[in-house]
Design a protein around this motif. Structure first.
Motif, PDB file in Angstrom:
ATOM      1  N   GLY A  37      52.895  49.232  42.562  1.00 17.12           N
ATOM      2  CA  GLY A  37      51.744  48.672  43.260  1.00 17.12           C
ATOM      3  C   GLY A  37      50.448  49.347  42.866  1.00 17.12           C
ATOM      4  O   GLY A  37      49.409  48.689  42.730  1.00 17.12           O
ATOM      5  N   LEU A  38      50.494  50.680  42.639  1.00 20.05           N
ATOM      6  CA  LEU A  38      49.294  51.405  42.243  1.00 20.05           C
ATOM      7  C   LEU A  38      48.805  50.938  40.879  1.00 20.05           C
ATOM      8  O   LEU A  38      47.608  50.709  40.667  1.00 20.05           O
ATOM      9  N   VAL A  39      49.746  50.794  39.920  1.00 19.10           N
ATOM     10  CA  VAL A  39      49.351  50.353  38.581  1.00 19.10           C
ATOM     11  C   VAL A  39      48.890  48.896  38.614  1.00 19.10           C
ATOM     12  O   VAL A  39      47.949  48.515  37.916  1.00 19.10           O
ATOM     13  N   LEU A  40      49.540  48.066  39.436  1.00 20.90           N
ATOM     14  CA  LEU A  40      49.071  46.691  39.599  1.00 20.90           C
ATOM     15  C   LEU A  40      47.656  46.671  40.189  1.00 20.90           C
ATOM     16  O   LEU A  40      46.819  45.860  39.794  1.00 20.90           O
ATOM     17  N   ALA A  41      47.406  47.585  41.124  1.00 22.41           N
ATOM     18  CA  ALA A  41      46.051  47.697  41.667  1.00 22.41           C
ATOM     19  C   ALA A  41      45.073  48.095  40.562  1.00 22.41           C
ATOM     20  O   ALA A  41      43.930  47.631  40.536  1.00 22.41           O
ATOM     21  N   GLY A  42      45.542  48.948  39.627  1.00 22.70           N
ATOM     22  CA  GLY A  42      44.712  49.304  38.484  1.00 22.70           C
ATOM     23  C   GLY A  42      44.417  48.109  37.609  1.00 22.70           C
ATOM     24  O   GLY A  42      43.295  47.936  37.119  1.00 22.70           O
ATOM     25  N   LEU A  43      45.422  47.255  37.412  1.00 25.84           N
ATOM     26  CA  LEU A  43      45.210  46.031  36.645  1.00 25.84           C
ATOM     27  C   LEU A  43      44.199  45.125  37.343  1.00 25.84           C
ATOM     28  O   LEU A  43      43.298  44.567  36.720  1.00 25.84           O
ATOM     29  N   ILE A  44      44.371  44.961  38.651  1.00 25.49           N
ATOM     30  CA  ILE A  44      43.426  44.146  39.415  1.00 25.49           C
ATOM     31  C   ILE A  44      42.027  44.754  39.338  1.00 25.49           C
ATOM     32  O   ILE A  44      41.025  44.043  39.213  1.00 25.49           O
ATOM     33  N   ALA A  45      41.968  46.106  39.375  1.00 23.51           N
ATOM     34  CA  ALA A  45      40.679  46.786  39.257  1.00 23.51           C
ATOM     35  C   ALA A  45      40.008  46.457  37.938  1.00 23.51           C
ATOM     36  O   ALA A  45      38.797  46.207  37.874  1.00 23.51           O
ATOM     37  N   ALA A  46      40.795  46.438  36.856  1.00 25.57           N
ATOM     38  CA  ALA A  46      40.240  46.119  35.543  1.00 25.57           C
ATOM     39  C   ALA A  46      39.693  44.697  35.515  1.00 25.57           C
ATOM     40  O   ALA A  46      38.616  44.433  34.962  1.00 25.57           O
ATOM     41  N   ILE A  47      40.441  43.787  36.112  1.00 22.76           N
ATOM     42  CA  ILE A  47      39.995  42.392  36.158  1.00 22.76           C
ATOM     43  C   ILE A  47      38.689  42.281  36.938  1.00 22.76           C
ATOM     44  O   ILE A  47      37.715  41.679  36.480  1.00 22.76           O
ATOM     45  N   MET A  48      38.673  42.869  38.124  1.00 23.96           N
ATOM     46  CA  MET A  48      37.502  42.744  38.990  1.00 23.96           C
ATOM     47  C   MET A  48      36.262  43.357  38.344  1.00 23.96           C
ATOM     48  O   MET A  48      35.162  42.810  38.432  1.00 23.96           O
ATOM     49  N   SER A  49      36.434  44.518  37.681  1.00 25.66           N
ATOM     50  CA  SER A  49      35.287  45.200  37.089  1.00 25.66           C
ATOM     51  C   SER A  49      34.628  44.358  36.012  1.00 25.66           C
ATOM     52  O   SER A  49      33.404  44.325  35.903  1.00 25.66           O
ATOM     53  N   SER A  50      35.443  43.686  35.213  1.00 22.79           N
ATOM     54  CA  SER A  50      34.883  42.850  34.146  1.00 22.79           C
ATOM     55  C   SER A  50      34.214  41.609  34.717  1.00 22.79           C
ATOM     56  O   SER A  50      33.101  41.240  34.309  1.00 22.79           O
ATOM     57  N   VAL A  51      34.890  40.966  35.661  1.00 27.68           N
ATOM     58  CA  VAL A  51      34.365  39.714  36.203  1.00 27.68           C
ATOM     59  C   VAL A  51      33.070  39.936  36.982  1.00 27.68           C
ATOM     60  O   VAL A  51      32.080  39.217  36.777  1.00 27.68           O
ATOM     61  N   ASP A  52      33.054  40.936  37.866  1.00 24.33           N
ATOM     62  CA  ASP A  52      31.838  41.133  38.666  1.00 24.33           C
ATOM     63  C   ASP A  52      30.649  41.540  37.793  1.00 24.33           C
ATOM     64  O   ASP A  52      29.515  41.128  38.028  1.00 24.33           O
ATOM     65  N   ALA A  97      41.492  32.719  42.693  1.00 25.24           N
ATOM     66  CA  ALA A  97      41.450  33.808  43.675  1.00 25.24           C
ATOM     67  C   ALA A  97      40.622  34.986  43.167  1.00 25.24           C
ATOM     68  O   ALA A  97      39.773  35.528  43.893  1.00 25.24           O
ATOM     69  N   ILE A  98      40.849  35.385  41.916  1.00 21.89           N
ATOM     70  CA  ILE A  98      40.110  36.517  41.348  1.00 21.89           C
ATOM     71  C   ILE A  98      38.624  36.188  41.259  1.00 21.89           C
ATOM     72  O   ILE A  98      37.759  36.993  41.623  1.00 21.89           O
ATOM     73  N   GLY A  99      38.319  34.971  40.758  1.00 19.32           N
ATOM     74  CA  GLY A  99      36.925  34.577  40.601  1.00 19.32           C
ATOM     75  C   GLY A  99      36.182  34.507  41.919  1.00 19.32           C
ATOM     76  O   GLY A  99      35.046  34.977  42.036  1.00 19.32           O
ATOM     77  N   LEU A 100      36.812  33.920  42.937  1.00 21.21           N
ATOM     78  CA  LEU A 100      36.172  33.818  44.244  1.00 21.21           C
ATOM     79  C   LEU A 100      35.922  35.190  44.849  1.00 21.21           C
ATOM     80  O   LEU A 100      34.834  35.478  45.365  1.00 21.21           O
ATOM     81  N   PHE A 101      36.918  36.042  44.775  1.00 22.91           N
ATOM     82  CA  PHE A 101      36.798  37.366  45.391  1.00 22.91           C
ATOM     83  C   PHE A 101      35.673  38.165  44.730  1.00 22.91           C
ATOM     84  O   PHE A 101      34.777  38.694  45.402  1.00 22.91           O
ATOM     85  N   ALA A 102      35.705  38.228  43.393  1.00 26.02           N
ATOM     86  CA  ALA A 102      34.687  38.995  42.681  1.00 26.02           C
ATOM     87  C   ALA A 102      33.316  38.338  42.804  1.00 26.02           C
ATOM     88  O   ALA A 102      32.298  39.030  42.964  1.00 26.02           O
ATOM     89  N   GLY A 103      33.278  37.009  42.734  1.00 26.78           N
ATOM     90  CA  GLY A 103      32.001  36.310  42.786  1.00 26.78           C
ATOM     91  C   GLY A 103      31.290  36.465  44.108  1.00 26.78           C
ATOM     92  O   GLY A 103      30.068  36.646  44.150  1.00 26.78           O
ATOM     93  N   ILE A 104      32.042  36.413  45.208  1.00 31.74           N
ATOM     94  CA  ILE A 104      31.408  36.470  46.529  1.00 31.74           C
ATOM     95  C   ILE A 104      30.808  37.843  46.801  1.00 31.74           C
ATOM     96  O   ILE A 104      29.660  37.959  47.239  1.00 31.74           O
ATOM     97  N   TYR A 105      31.555  38.928  46.512  1.00 32.34           N
ATOM     98  CA  TYR A 105      30.958  40.229  46.830  1.00 32.34           C
ATOM     99  C   TYR A 105      29.862  40.585  45.821  1.00 32.34           C
ATOM    100  O   TYR A 105      28.930  41.335  46.138  1.00 32.34           O
ATOM    101  N   THR A 106      29.923  40.038  44.604  1.00 33.47           N
ATOM    102  CA  THR A 106      28.850  40.270  43.646  1.00 33.47           C
ATOM    103  C   THR A 106      27.585  39.523  44.058  1.00 33.47           C
ATOM    104  O   THR A 106      26.475  40.059  43.990  1.00 33.47           O
TER     105      THR A 106
END
Length: 535
Positions: free
Chosen positions: A325-340, A165-174
């Protein structure tokens, strides 16, 4: 205390969904404005200083960094935070030495600089290694760490599904929006990441009545809150702090396409310089909003046994619904920033360093299309590899340390290439071979796991951060020696640094507080203050 599973409320899900919604809107908006390969790879060279600075910060902070920083602060101390706040040193070098060279020579990739200064084979050697480590270590590692974190909060979701899920989401918008989509979402992600971490740090500090004394009383030993540790320390001995960390940082912040692409996409040299210095200032924040919460947890949550559980436990134990939820969003943000960032930089390297050749020019529309295909292909490779990391055991930690093998010859080639005319093509290329071979040998000789395969004990006693400094000196001697006995070629003046180059584009009619030199001084003083206070 080790059980960190907590029911995620509807409010938390709403916060996370809102974050994803904004990211999707940014990706769609940018993709409609991405019409050329220059847009895809370098954001049309239109990035301002604020976008560059926040993107440098966000793309560097991964979920594994968050987990690792807080876990290390809980179990071993705050010294590993030096990898964060000392980033200002190589970023200052970037601002005053390499940003002027990179932008004035109009390069698209950092290996291209080695081509202009040395040769194409040097470029391809460095580019190939960078692609491999970026996809296999940075991108797949980010997906794996992110999958582990999400699995903590959503235990019914398997690791492979989270990585997918993370890879697809970040990969497609990148793939659709390129570097501009990466940078714009990075700005959002940096704000969310800083905000969420700061709230958690504030709430933890409030539980200790805002008293550093309570933190000092709770830590297990006197070195726990110290940056400068004894030579025998296994985490970060003092020679590694003063010599190795900056050298590792030089590779990461000055030569690594994954990071430097933001500088290359700047709309002007002052924007690149201000952005680099802003990134350096932001890198001081993790000490206070990510590292110290881990240290404070020794007093608030004293019975945590596993380091990688510290951050999730802090979230579940201390934050109310909504803020979780906000901190989890921060975690997701960290993941997305590195992957993209890894996906975009790897596709840039592949297309510009391997597909595009001097003797065979490719149409711009084809370069853009090839870049999109490359991004999606690297996305698939990282998604497939990420779940397999769990079976690698100790091998994965070895791969992380292998970055220290890459660094020494690259520091020599870039620094000597920019500041000295002594280096020759053979001196540069063979220094890469020599440095990486020597680094790999010393790594194996000092690694218990590798030596154990041969029934032997480690015989090289130095910490890997000290190895970096030792091998860099040896690479410098080798580089000079080979260059002195091999033929020189004419040097492209655009790839050489010259005095005054960094300030050629400065607007001297601006007030003093907009002078880049004052900004640099503030960053240097801030780093010195951190070292002094936590010596």
């Amino acid at each position: 205390m080790e059980d960190v599973q907590q029911a995620i409320t509807g409010l938390d899900i709403g916060v996370i969904a809102a974050y994803f919604g904004v990211v999707i809107l940014i990706g769609v908006w940018v993709s409609k404005r991405t019409s050329s390969s220059d847009d895809l790879f370098l954001a049309g060279r239109s990035l301002g200083w604020a976008a560059i600075g926040f993107s440098l910060f966000a793309s560097n902070i991964s979920s594994s960094t968050l987990i690792g920083l807080t876990g290390s602060a809980y179990t071993t101390g705050i010294a590993p935070s030096a990898y964060e706040w000392m980033a200002g040193i190589p970023l200052l070098i970037m601002a005053f030495v390499f940003a002027p060279i990179f932008l004035k020579s109009k390069i698209t990739t950092t290996p291209e600089y080695l081509d202009r200064r040395y040769s194409r084979r040097t470029r391809l050697y460095f580019s190939g290694l960078t692609i491999f480590f970026t996809v296999v270590v940075d991108c797949a590692g980010g997906l794996y760490a992110g999958g582990l974190v999400l699995n903590t909060f959503f235990p019914n979701v398997p690791l492979w599904a989270s990585s997918l899920a993370i890879g697809l989401f970040a990969g497609i918008y990148t793939a659709a929006g390129g570097l501009k989509a990466v940078v714009y979402t990075d700005v959002l992600q940096a704000v969310v990441l800083i905000g969420g971490s700061a709230i958690l740090a504030f709430m933890m500090f409030a539980q200790l009545d805002f008293s550093f004394a309570e933190i000092r009383e709770s830590v297990p030993n006197e070195n726990h809150l110290s940056m400068v540790l004894p030579l025998s320390n296994e985490t970060l001995p003092w020679p590694g702090l003063f010599f190795g960390v900056s050298l590792l940082g030089f590779w990461y912040w000055v030569t690594n396409q994954y990071i430097v692409q933001r500088i290359l996409g700047a709309r002007s040299l002052p924007d690149a310089q201000w952005g680099a210095i802003l990134g350096g200032m932001l890198k001081i924040l993790p000490l206070f909003i990510m590292v110290f919460p881990g240290a404070m947890a020794t007093a608030i949550l004293p019975d945590i046994e596993t380091a990688d559980r510290v951050f999730p436990i802090m979230i579940t134990e201390l934050l109310p619904a909504g803020l979780t939820g906000l901190v989890l969003a921060g975690l997701i943000a960290a993941i997305m920033s590195s992957v993209d960032s890894t996906l975009n930089s790897s596709s840039t390297l592949l297309i510009h360093d391997f597909v595009t050749k001097p003797e065979q020019e490719i149409e711009d529309s084809k370069r853009k299309r090839y870049g999109t295909y490359a991004t999606l292909s690297f996305m698939v490779a990282a998604i497939i590899w990420a779940p397999l990391i769990q079976f690698a055991g100790g091998l994965w930690s070895y791969l992380q340390q292998m970055f220290s093998i890459l660094v020494p010859p690259l520091v020599v080639l870039f620094v000597m290439g920019a500041l000295s005319r002594i280096g020759t093509e053979k001196g540069g290329f063979y220094t890469l071979i020599f440095g990486h071979t020597l680094g790999a040998v010393l790594f194996c000789l000092g690694n218990a796991g590798v030596m154990g395969l041969f029934g032997a004990e480690p015989i090289w006693p130095l910490h890997f951060t000290i190895n970096v400094a030792v091998v860099t000196v040896l690479c410098l001697l080798f580089y000079v020696g080979v260059s002195l006995v091999t033929d020189k070629k004419d040097i492209d003046e655009q790839v050489m640094w010259r005095r005054g180059m960094a300030l050629e584009d400065a607007a001297y009619d601006q007030p003093w507080y907009l002078d880049i030199r004052w900004h640099a001084l503030v960053l240097a003083v801030a780093m010195a203050a951190v070292l002094f206070v936590f010596w």
